[in-house]
Motif scaffolding. Structure first.
Motif, PDB file in Angstrom:
ATOM      1  N   PHE A 153     -16.180 -24.702 -14.002  1.00  0.00           N
ATOM      2  CA  PHE A 153     -17.249 -24.824 -13.015  1.00  0.00           C
ATOM      3  C   PHE A 153     -16.681 -24.663 -11.613  1.00  0.00           C
ATOM      4  CE2 PHE A 153     -20.321 -27.247 -10.481  1.00  0.00           C
ATOM      5  CZ  PHE A 153     -21.521 -26.842 -11.029  1.00  0.00           C
ATOM      6  N   TRP A 154     -15.511 -25.221 -11.358  1.00  0.00           N
ATOM      7  CA  TRP A 154     -14.890 -25.088 -10.043  1.00  0.00           C
ATOM      8  C   TRP A 154     -14.006 -23.851  -9.954  1.00  0.00           C
ATOM      9  CZ3 TRP A 154     -17.384 -28.104  -6.914  1.00  0.00           C
ATOM     10  CH2 TRP A 154     -17.797 -29.383  -7.305  1.00  0.00           C
ATOM     11  N   GLY A 155     -14.005 -22.994 -11.002  1.00  0.00           N
ATOM     12  CA  GLY A 155     -13.264 -21.744 -10.928  1.00  0.00           C
ATOM     13  C   GLY A 155     -11.764 -21.890 -11.082  1.00  0.00           C
ATOM     14  N   MET A 156     -11.343 -22.966 -11.731  1.00  0.00           N
ATOM     15  CA  MET A 156      -9.923 -23.231 -11.851  1.00  0.00           C
ATOM     16  C   MET A 156      -9.427 -22.784 -13.222  1.00  0.00           C
ATOM     17  SD  MET A 156      -8.479 -26.794 -10.511  1.00  0.00           S
ATOM     18  CE  MET A 156      -9.526 -27.629 -11.585  1.00  0.00           C
ATOM     19  N   MET A 174     -10.934 -30.856 -19.903  1.00  0.00           N
ATOM     20  CA  MET A 174     -12.058 -30.774 -18.973  1.00  0.00           C
ATOM     21  C   MET A 174     -12.426 -29.310 -18.772  1.00  0.00           C
ATOM     22  SD  MET A 174     -13.392 -33.328 -17.114  1.00  0.00           S
ATOM     23  CE  MET A 174     -13.366 -35.062 -17.435  1.00  0.00           C
ATOM     24  N   ALA A 175     -12.269 -28.516 -19.843  1.00  0.00           N
ATOM     25  CA  ALA A 175     -12.348 -27.065 -19.683  1.00  0.00           C
ATOM     26  C   ALA A 175     -13.587 -26.614 -18.915  1.00  0.00           C
ATOM     27  CB  ALA A 175     -12.306 -26.406 -21.050  1.00  0.00           C
ATOM     28  N   GLN A 176     -14.738 -27.134 -19.306  1.00  0.00           N
ATOM     29  CA  GLN A 176     -15.955 -26.639 -18.662  1.00  0.00           C
ATOM     30  C   GLN A 176     -16.074 -27.122 -17.229  1.00  0.00           C
ATOM     31  OE1 GLN A 176     -18.145 -27.748 -22.071  1.00  0.00           O
ATOM     32  NE2 GLN A 176     -19.237 -25.820 -22.106  1.00  0.00           N
ATOM     33  N   GLY A 177     -15.533 -28.323 -16.985  1.00  0.00           N
ATOM     34  CA  GLY A 177     -15.548 -28.835 -15.627  1.00  0.00           C
ATOM     35  C   GLY A 177     -14.686 -28.001 -14.710  1.00  0.00           C
ATOM     36  N   SER A 178     -13.467 -27.686 -15.177  1.00  0.00           N
ATOM     37  CA  SER A 178     -12.586 -26.914 -14.303  1.00  0.00           C
ATOM     38  C   SER A 178     -13.098 -25.482 -14.189  1.00  0.00           C
ATOM     39  CB  SER A 178     -11.142 -26.958 -14.795  1.00  0.00           C
ATOM     40  OG  SER A 178     -11.046 -26.650 -16.144  1.00  0.00           O
ATOM     41  N   MET A 189      -5.586 -28.760 -18.177  1.00  0.00           N
ATOM     42  CA  MET A 189      -6.909 -29.273 -17.862  1.00  0.00           C
ATOM     43  C   MET A 189      -7.888 -28.965 -19.003  1.00  0.00           C
ATOM     44  SD  MET A 189      -6.261 -30.505 -14.904  1.00  0.00           S
ATOM     45  CE  MET A 189      -7.596 -30.705 -13.744  1.00  0.00           C
ATOM     46  N   TYR A 214     -13.025 -22.147   0.648  1.00  0.00           N
ATOM     47  CA  TYR A 214     -12.712 -23.262  -0.232  1.00  0.00           C
ATOM     48  C   TYR A 214     -11.262 -23.700  -0.047  1.00  0.00           C
ATOM     49  CZ  TYR A 214     -12.228 -25.474  -4.861  1.00  0.00           C
ATOM     50  OH  TYR A 214     -11.999 -26.323  -5.895  1.00  0.00           O
TER      51      TYR A 214
END
Lengths: 410, 411
Positions: free
Chosen positions: B361-364, B355-359, B352, B265
């Motif tokens: 999801f990408w492991g950020m 967008m907690a759940q979004g980030s 972030m 990644y």
């Protein structure tokens, strides 16, 4: 007449024209391709998630999707299903029960997420029946058979025909235990699901976990993603009627997997920022063409004004000229962009070493851009808007030209 | 010197045109830097998050453990490993033994799959997020073999609270199911909900008793000092030095081996940044070439005259390129300053959280602090400068080809 003038002016400096048109076309090609790629990837991600797990819409007891408590049930699912049968756009409907339990093979023990499914209706809704890698999917006649996720099967070291002991707690608080025979192994493409999931027939689940005919989720799929909202409000209407069980809610796929929709929004948001930057770059890149078109012809415009052309007419001629340029660029861009995108949609874009990572997110190894009217036209439309805006500045500048001074200018 | 002055004057002959192309170059350099800084920030956030979530920089394991993390594949003689680690790690590095097995946590109403971690409470605090978290209740005190620390999300899922009991079940050394009740001492909050749901901490001793293995462990985890994982040179040096002295039945894995997906990644991110540079540059190049071309073509008479006076084509090319160079230099300096200011402005980090759940999801992680390395800055400037000069060759050669005759034809 104006058109002719604009056309001649464009051909006055062919090199500059070609460079400007290429800049516009380049932006269009890039925007079309990137947008198509993003949208295509999202559709696959949503599709994978919807087909393996959530369905388009679920009916469940309020809070079940967060807590997964075994007591949060739908009491009389068949009655509700009967009522829903008349709702338009629903293509299929299936019942599911879920529980967490300890799975033991002869050699290994591990936790797993057990889902009771109705094999007959599940086939219409889920992609798992088509994702069987070994053995077969469940039949309506099966009782203690199970299909197991590929990674879970590997961890438990089990194969087709092996026995699997389940130990969990039933709805009434007693111990739920049963012995299953592995009928098939599936690989859904979502690692997380394949690592923990096993599916067994609904009737056997209800018996083992003392469900007394109740279920946890009613999964609904529709004919298209666009109808989800409409169906959802129709179902909510039905659920709010007094004769249905209180506390049931209807949720769409984006509410059930907020991480998925947020990650898509994040990716799209990032993409939009990039596109905006790109557009600004292109705008400044081609602005000189338009500005110069006015300044190197100050004398000419002075003359035109002197012989009676109104300043607005000059503005119109200039806008027409820039519009011509932009349109040429955009048409070439759309054609090239669509060709490129369609070609890559046909061959697919291999992900190389990032493939394993992508699979975690439910993205397949070959990315295919999805070309549709929106992805093909919204990028070029943005390019058109910004270039015309850029062209307005010099076009209005013409108004400041004083004929006498302009003509004296060498 | 003479030529530079001439080029400088030529650049400012048409200030409006120069201004517009400068804005394009500045925006280009600025956004390249800003975007690469943001991407770097995201990369580091993702990596730090991953390493902090129990991976560490280096792990020593049984070679079979990674493929099959069960109790069978353990380190059966931890003594020599401890000695090796104490001797050969650089100053400031920390390490600890752990037991790590999959199991099930259950109470009266709920059951859920979890990963059981047996830890050394004192050493673990410096090693992973276990030490950073702000717990409710307390972390495990040393010598507490009946306590357990769980994530907040797990606690809520189980509808339980601190002081209540939680039963852990897993496969013991004899292949039988082993289970035991633990008292919840504390609750941790992690960056990601999935971490809170996945891991429970008990003492190393308690885990060994549960599994029926005396003083054996699953792995040793090492954290190097001040290393966010980006410095692969130090990492490789330490890893190679230790590999030579490692007992032959064990293997040493760095985070790059442990998290191959993340490595891929990050590699993709790097390539993505380069691609981004290229795209922005191409958009800029059209304007640059166009502007220089105009500047050349409106001076046909002048170039003709210069040629007639005996200027060689090479000199003319150099003159045009010098003008180009001046444009690029001004643009780059301003762009770099803007880029630095932007990074400085956001040096507190970008939250972030919205967008907690979004980030997740990408492991950020939640906070992304944009920054760039010297390499990034060099890259950006080299791309714009190098490719910029390259594309300007076209108008320069065009100018060199102008003959006195052309010039006279043109009025």
């Amino acid at each position: 007449m104006d058109m002719l003038m604009a056309w001649r002016n464009i051909r006055r400096n062919p090199r500059r024209t070609i460079l400007t048109i290429s800049a516009i076309a380049f932006a269009c090609v890039l925007l079309i391709f990137m947008l198509s790629l993003q949208i295509g990837t999202y559709e696959v991600m949503i599709d994978t998630s919807v087909k393996t797990r959530t369905g388009h819409i679920q009916i469940l007891k309020q809070g079940y999707h967060i807590d997964h408590k075994i007591r949060q049930v739908i009491n009389t699912p068949s009655d509700l299903a009967g009522t829903l049968a008349q709702t338009p756009h629903i293509t299929a409907l299936s019942f599911r029960c879920n529980a967490f339990a300890l799975l033991s093979s002869s050699r290994r023990t591990s936790g797993g997420f057990i889902t009771g499914i109705d094999p007959e209706t599940e086939i219409k809704i889920s992609s798992v029946p088509r994702a069987i890698r070994k053995g077969r999917y469940l039949n309506p006649t099966d009782t203690n058979a199970a299909v197991v996720g590929s990674l879970l099967a590997k961890n438990l070291k089990i194969d087709i025909g092996d026995e699997l002991v389940i130990l969990g707690s039933a709805m009434d608080g007693s111990i739920a235990a049963t012995v299953l025979k592995v009928a098939g192994i599936f690989s859904s493409g979502m690692d997380q699901y394949d690592r923990s999931a096993i599916q067994i027939p609904l009737s056997h689940f209800q018996e083992t976990f003392a469900m007394q005919g109740t279920i946890h989720e009613m999964i609904i799929t529709c004919d298209s993603l666009w109808h989800v909202g409409q169906i959802k409000s129709a179902i909510s209407e039905i659920l709010s009627q007094p004769d249905t069980q209180p506390g049931l809610v209807c949720m769409s796929w984006d509410e059930l997997t907020p991480g998925l929709i947020q990650s898509i929004q994040m990716d799209l948001g990032g993409g939009l920022i990039f596109y905006a930057i790109l557009l600004v770059m292109v705008a400044f890149s081609i602005m000189n063409t338009f500005v110069m078109a006015v300044f190197e012809r100050t004398k000419e415009f002075g003359t035109l004004l002197a012989i009676g052309a109104g300043p607005w007419r000059l503005s119109r001629a200039l806008i027409l000229e820039s519009g011509f340029l932009t349109l040429c660029g955009i048409i070439i861009g759309i054609l090239a962009g669509c060709t490129l995108t369609l070609w890559l949609a046909h061959t697919g874009i291999p992900m190389g070493e990032a493939e394993g990572m992508m699979r975690q997110y439910g993205i397949p190894a070959l990315l295919r851009p999805e070309l549709n009217l929106i992805t093909a036209l919204s990028g070029p439309a943005a390019v058109f808007l910004i270039t015309i805006l850029t062209a307005f500045y010099p076009a209005l500048k013409v108004h400041g030209i004083k004929p006498v001074e302009a003509m004296r200018d060498a | 010197m003479m030529q530079i002055i001439m080029a400088w004057r030529n650049v400012w002959r048409n200030p409006k045109r120069t201004g517009i192309i400068l804005v394009a170059i500045i925006i280009g350099a600025w956004t390249m830097l800003a975007v690469s800084a943001l991407s770097r920030g995201m990369m580091v956030s993702t990596l730090a998050n991953a390493l902090n979530t129990l991976t560490g920089d280096i792990q020593i394991q049984n070679p079979l453990f990674r493929e099959d993390p069960s109790v069978e594949n353990r380190i059966s003689h931890p003594g020599p490993v401890a000695k090796l680690l104490d001797q050969s790690l650089p100053e400031g590095a920390v390490w600890a033994f752990r037991i790590q097995v999959n199991g099930v946590a259950a109470n009266a109403g709920n059951a859920q799959g979890i990963t059981i971690l047996g830890i050394d409470p004192e050493k673990e605090t410096n090693l992973s997020f276990y030490g950073d978290m702000t717990p409710k209740g307390s972390l495990l005190p040393p010598g507490d073999d009946h306590g357990i620390v769980v994530g907040e999300a797990l606690l809520n899922n189980f509808e339980t609270k601190i002081g209540r009991k939680l039963v852990l079940m897993t496969q013991g050394e004899t292949q039988e199911t082993a289970s035991r009740a633990f008292k919840i001492r504390g609750v941790f909050k992690a960056e990601m909900q999935s971490t809170e749901k996945q891991y429970v901490f008990i003492s190393l001793n308690a885990a060994q008793t549960l599994l029926g293995i005396k003083d054996e462990v699953s792995l040793a985890c090492v954290r190097l000092p001040g290393n966010t994982g980006m410095d692969s040179q130090t990492l490789n040096k330490v890893a190679d030095a230790m590999r030579q002295k490692l007992p032959p039945d064990l293997c040493l894995l760095t985070w790059k081996d442990l998290l191959p997906l993340l490595r891929g990644y990050l590699g993709m991110f790097d390539r993505f940044i380069l691609l981004w540079y290229l795209v922005i540059f191409i958009a800029m190049a059209f304007g640059l070439v166009n502007t220089m071309l105009m500047a050349v073509l409106e001076r046909i008479r002048e170039f003709g005259l210069l040629k007639a006076l005996g200027l060689t084509p090479a000199r003319i090319i150099i003159n045009v390129l010098l003008e180009c160079l001046i444009l690029l230099m001004i643009g780059l300096v301003a762009g770099n300053i803007l880029g630095l200011l932007t990074v400085y402005f956001f040096s507190g980090g970008i939250d972030m959280g919205f967008m907690a759940q979004g980030s997740e999801f990408w492991g950020m992680g939640r906070m992304v602090v944009p920054f760039f390395t010297v390499k990034d800055v060099c890259y950006v400037n080299a791309v714009i400068m190098g490719l910029g000069i390259l594309v300007c060759l076209y108008p320069a050669i065009k100018a060199a080809k102008i003959t006195p005759v052309d010039a006279m034809e043109c009025v």
